[in-house]
Design a protein around this motif. Structure first.
Motif, PDB file in Angstrom:
ATOM      1  N   ILE A 137       0.849  -1.189   0.000  1.00 53.86           N
ATOM      2  CA  ILE A 137       0.000   0.000   0.000  1.00 53.86           C
ATOM      3  C   ILE A 137       0.886   1.240   0.000  1.00 53.86           C
ATOM      4  CG2 ILE A 137      -1.733   1.345   1.245  1.00 53.86           C
ATOM      5  CD1 ILE A 137      -2.813  -1.245   2.404  1.00 53.86           C
ATOM      6  N   VAL A 138       0.712   2.082  -1.009  1.00 54.51           N
ATOM      7  CA  VAL A 138       1.457   3.339  -1.125  1.00 54.51           C
ATOM      8  C   VAL A 138       0.470   4.485  -0.987  1.00 54.51           C
ATOM      9  CG1 VAL A 138       2.865   4.787  -2.638  1.00 54.51           C
ATOM     10  CG2 VAL A 138       3.206   2.307  -2.616  1.00 54.51           C
ATOM     11  N   ILE A 139       0.806   5.482  -0.182  1.00 57.85           N
ATOM     12  CA  ILE A 139      -0.061   6.652   0.000  1.00 57.85           C
ATOM     13  C   ILE A 139       0.629   7.874  -0.599  1.00 57.85           C
ATOM     14  CG2 ILE A 139      -1.433   7.998   1.607  1.00 57.85           C
ATOM     15  CD1 ILE A 139      -1.197   5.843   3.645  1.00 57.85           C
ATOM     16  N   MET A 140      -0.114   8.653  -1.372  1.00 56.88           N
ATOM     17  CA  MET A 140       0.467   9.837  -2.020  1.00 56.88           C
ATOM     18  C   MET A 140      -0.469  11.025  -1.895  1.00 56.88           C
ATOM     19  SD  MET A 140       1.821  10.260  -5.977  1.00 56.88           S
ATOM     20  CE  MET A 140       0.187  10.161  -6.754  1.00 56.88           C
ATOM     21  N   GLY A 141       0.119  12.197  -1.721  1.00 59.66           N
ATOM     22  CA  GLY A 141      -0.671  13.423  -1.692  1.00 59.66           C
ATOM     23  C   GLY A 141       0.212  14.633  -1.898  1.00 59.66           C
ATOM     24  N   GLY A 142      -0.409  15.727  -2.330  1.00 61.27           N
ATOM     25  CA  GLY A 142       0.320  16.972  -2.530  1.00 61.27           C
ATOM     26  C   GLY A 142      -0.220  18.078  -1.651  1.00 61.27           C
ATOM     27  N   SER A 143       0.666  18.906  -1.101  1.00 61.29           N
ATOM     28  CA  SER A 143       0.284  20.036  -0.265  1.00 61.29           C
ATOM     29  C   SER A 143      -0.449  19.538   0.982  1.00 61.29           C
ATOM     30  CB  SER A 143      -0.559  21.023  -1.078  1.00 61.29           C
ATOM     31  OG  SER A 143      -0.684  22.255  -0.418  1.00 61.29           O
ATOM     32  N   ALA A 144      -1.702  19.966   1.214  1.00 61.33           N
ATOM     33  CA  ALA A 144      -2.452  19.449   2.354  1.00 61.33           C
ATOM     34  C   ALA A 144      -2.648  17.948   2.214  1.00 61.33           C
ATOM     35  CB  ALA A 144      -3.796  20.155   2.465  1.00 61.33           C
ATOM     36  N   GLY A 145      -2.753  17.476   0.976  1.00 60.89           N
ATOM     37  CA  GLY A 145      -2.859  16.046   0.733  1.00 60.89           C
ATOM     38  C   GLY A 145      -1.583  15.316   1.109  1.00 60.89           C
ATOM     39  N   GLY A 146      -0.439  15.993   0.934  1.00 65.43           N
ATOM     40  CA  GLY A 146       0.831  15.416   1.363  1.00 65.43           C
ATOM     41  C   GLY A 146       0.880  15.286   2.872  1.00 65.43           C
ATOM     42  N   HIS A 147       0.398  16.314   3.555  1.00 58.78           N
ATOM     43  CA  HIS A 147       0.316  16.281   5.018  1.00 58.78           C
ATOM     44  C   HIS A 147      -0.538  15.102   5.474  1.00 58.78           C
ATOM     45  CE1 HIS A 147      -2.347  17.278   8.480  1.00 58.78           C
ATOM     46  NE2 HIS A 147      -1.198  17.514   9.090  1.00 58.78           N
ATOM     47  N   LEU A 148      -1.696  14.922   4.838  1.00 53.95           N
ATOM     48  CA  LEU A 148      -2.603  13.854   5.239  1.00 53.95           C
ATOM     49  C   LEU A 148      -2.061  12.473   4.882  1.00 53.95           C
ATOM     50  CD1 LEU A 148      -5.983  15.549   4.244  1.00 53.95           C
ATOM     51  CD2 LEU A 148      -5.072  15.217   6.558  1.00 53.95           C
ATOM     52  N   ALA A 149      -1.352  12.382   3.757  1.00 54.13           N
ATOM     53  CA  ALA A 149      -0.713  11.116   3.383  1.00 54.13           C
ATOM     54  C   ALA A 149       0.326  10.724   4.418  1.00 54.13           C
ATOM     55  CB  ALA A 149      -0.077  11.237   1.997  1.00 54.13           C
ATOM     56  N   LEU A 150       1.119  11.704   4.848  1.00 53.67           N
ATOM     57  CA  LEU A 150       2.140  11.451   5.871  1.00 53.67           C
ATOM     58  C   LEU A 150       1.499  11.036   7.193  1.00 53.67           C
ATOM     59  CD1 LEU A 150       4.506  14.466   5.104  1.00 53.67           C
ATOM     60  CD2 LEU A 150       5.134  12.042   4.899  1.00 53.67           C
ATOM     61  N   GLY A 169      -5.848  -6.095  12.439  1.00 55.64           N
ATOM     62  CA  GLY A 169      -4.477  -6.485  12.123  1.00 55.64           C
ATOM     63  C   GLY A 169      -3.487  -5.347  12.241  1.00 55.64           C
ATOM     64  N   GLU A 170      -2.303  -5.555  11.684  1.00 52.91           N
ATOM     65  CA  GLU A 170      -1.246  -4.549  11.716  1.00 52.91           C
ATOM     66  C   GLU A 170      -1.376  -3.608  10.523  1.00 52.91           C
ATOM     67  OE1 GLU A 170       3.648  -4.203  11.860  1.00 52.91           O
ATOM     68  OE2 GLU A 170       2.697  -6.064  11.196  1.00 52.91           O
ATOM     69  N   ILE A 171      -1.222  -2.318  10.784  1.00 54.88           N
ATOM     70  CA  ILE A 171      -1.223  -1.326   9.714  1.00 54.88           C
ATOM     71  C   ILE A 171       0.222  -0.898   9.464  1.00 54.88           C
ATOM     72  CG2 ILE A 171      -1.929   1.005   9.047  1.00 54.88           C
ATOM     73  CD1 ILE A 171      -4.494   0.592  10.596  1.00 54.88           C
ATOM     74  N   LYS A 172       0.723  -1.261   8.318  1.00 51.85           N
ATOM     75  CA  LYS A 172       2.111  -0.950   7.957  1.00 51.85           C
ATOM     76  C   LYS A 172       2.148  -0.563   6.488  1.00 51.85           C
ATOM     77  CE  LYS A 172       6.634  -0.768   8.442  1.00 51.85           C
ATOM     78  NZ  LYS A 172       7.293   0.255   9.283  1.00 51.85           N
ATOM     79  N   ILE A 173       2.340   0.721   6.221  1.00 50.56           N
ATOM     80  CA  ILE A 173       2.364   1.237   4.864  1.00 50.56           C
ATOM     81  C   ILE A 173       3.702   0.919   4.205  1.00 50.56           C
ATOM     82  CG2 ILE A 173       2.201   3.338   3.473  1.00 50.56           C
ATOM     83  CD1 ILE A 173      -0.386   2.335   4.878  1.00 50.56           C
ATOM     84  N   ALA A 174       3.662   0.581   2.909  1.00 47.75           N
ATOM     85  CA  ALA A 174       4.888   0.223   2.195  1.00 47.75           C
ATOM     86  C   ALA A 174       5.711   1.449   1.840  1.00 47.75           C
ATOM     87  CB  ALA A 174       4.551  -0.566   0.929  1.00 47.75           C
ATOM     88  N   ALA A 175       5.048   2.562   1.521  1.00 51.42           N
ATOM     89  CA  ALA A 175       5.775   3.796   1.165  1.00 51.42           C
ATOM     90  C   ALA A 175       4.805   4.962   1.132  1.00 51.42           C
ATOM     91  CB  ALA A 175       6.469   3.645  -0.189  1.00 51.42           C
ATOM     92  N   ILE A 176       5.368   6.152   1.300  1.00 51.66           N
ATOM     93  CA  ILE A 176       4.603   7.397   1.210  1.00 51.66           C
ATOM     94  C   ILE A 176       5.272   8.304   0.185  1.00 51.66           C
ATOM     95  CG2 ILE A 176       3.748   9.434   2.443  1.00 51.66           C
ATOM     96  CD1 ILE A 176       4.038   7.808   5.058  1.00 51.66           C
ATOM     97  N   ILE A 177       4.471   8.898  -0.695  1.00 51.44           N
ATOM     98  CA  ILE A 177       4.969   9.898  -1.645  1.00 51.44           C
ATOM     99  C   ILE A 177       4.445  11.250  -1.177  1.00 51.44           C
ATOM    100  CG2 ILE A 177       5.141  10.595  -4.054  1.00 51.44           C
ATOM    101  CD1 ILE A 177       6.248   7.800  -3.479  1.00 51.44           C
TER     102      ILE A 177
END
Length: 291
Positions: A137-150, A169-177
């Motif tokens: 699972i990869v999460i990506m966002g820009g600006s405020a979306g970047g904040h929320l992705a992080l 279960g365990e929540i473990k993200i593979a990467a954040i953009i």
């Protein structure tokens, strides 16, 4: 006088037409074999319904990675329909989940964080049906979306903002953009958009830290790719510098692409191409591609 009134009415009508046209976004183009499910309700709060657009390859032989995409807009405007550039993710075998969340006129902080966490948990809870590999699972966002992705990714198993949704279960993200996102709201608390989103808590340092990604960085944080223009007039470039330094100090896998003279997401075509190239190199080194 009648002539002037007629002209004024015409101008107003023309402006309304233009405004309406600006809200008519092109539909997302997805490959053959994919299925689209639009406006799926992932959460309801009072009369507000959180909706998500899903583009999945449910008949793929193997479960697929997925991109959870979050639009920007200063927490006060924007809509998921404005996001459509997922072509490179489809080409790399990804499903896509395009998320909307409560804007400040509906609810202030931390509502938007609660929503993106619920959207993420929705993916986990429905992974089998959607044919999703929850290890990719990869999460990506820009600006405020970047904040929320992080925030969504760095919280991991921290359920501080998961009151509305649960996952056993365990929540473990593979990467954040993270594209030029806000990382530390403490020094930005009086910034108009931040102050409005933080509401009555804007001077409460403890609360502000609790909704700031920087304070959740640990050695267990997921890999993070950062892109930011060094001439950004909206989100200070230093926000990404601070995040990158925290990640490096905690030995987290990270890369920081600095765009010389780059504005707030308004990069030259060659810089956009460089971003895509670097981002996919980063993801493929993490084995986050089906090709």
């Amino acid at each position: 006088m009648k002539f002037h009134a007629l002209i004024t009415s015409f101008i107003l009508a023309f402006c309304c037409i233009i405004s309406a046209q600006e809200k008519e976004y092109k539909p997302v183009k997805f490959p053959k074999g994919y299925t689209s499910q639009l406006d799926v309700v992932y959460k309801t709060v009072n009369e507000w319904e959180g909706r998500i657009d899903l583009y999945t390859e449910q008949n793929a032989k193997e479960s697929t990675p997925i991109l959870l995409n979050i639009h920007g807009g200063g927490w006060n405007h924007g809509e998921k329909e404005s996001q459509s550039g997922f072509g490179s993710f489809f080409k790399n075998g990804y499903a896509v989940a395009n998320v909307e969340y409560r804007l400040v006129d509906v609810a202030p902080a931390p509502a938007a964080i609660e929503d993106v966490r619920c959207a993420l948990i929705y993916i986990y809870n429905n992974a089998k049906e959607l044919n999703i590999d929850t290890n990719k699972i990869v999460i990506m966002g820009g600006s405020a979306g970047g904040h929320l992705a992080l925030m969504a990714g760095l919280l991991g198993n921290n359920s501080i903002y998961d009151e509305d949704c649960t996952y056993k279960g365990e929540i473990k993200i593979a990467a954040i953009i993270n594209k030029y996102g806000v990382t530390d709201l403490v020094p930005l608390a009086k910034w108009k958009s931040a102050k409005r989103w933080l509401g009555k808590n804007y001077l409460d340092a403890e609360f502000t830290q609790s909704v700031s990604p920087l304070y959740y960085v640990t050695e267990d944080s997921p890999p993070i790719f950062i892109v930011h223009g060094d001439a950004d007039p909206i989100v200070p470039y230093s926000q990404s510098v601070k995040l990158y330094e925290a990640l490096v100090n905690n030995n987290v896998v990270t890369e920081f692409l600095s765009i010389p003279n780059g504005k707030h997401g308004k990069f030259k075509n060659e810089d956009k191409k460089l971003f895509r190239t670097k981002m996919w190199q980063f993801l493929k080194e993490l084995n986050l591609s089906n090709f």
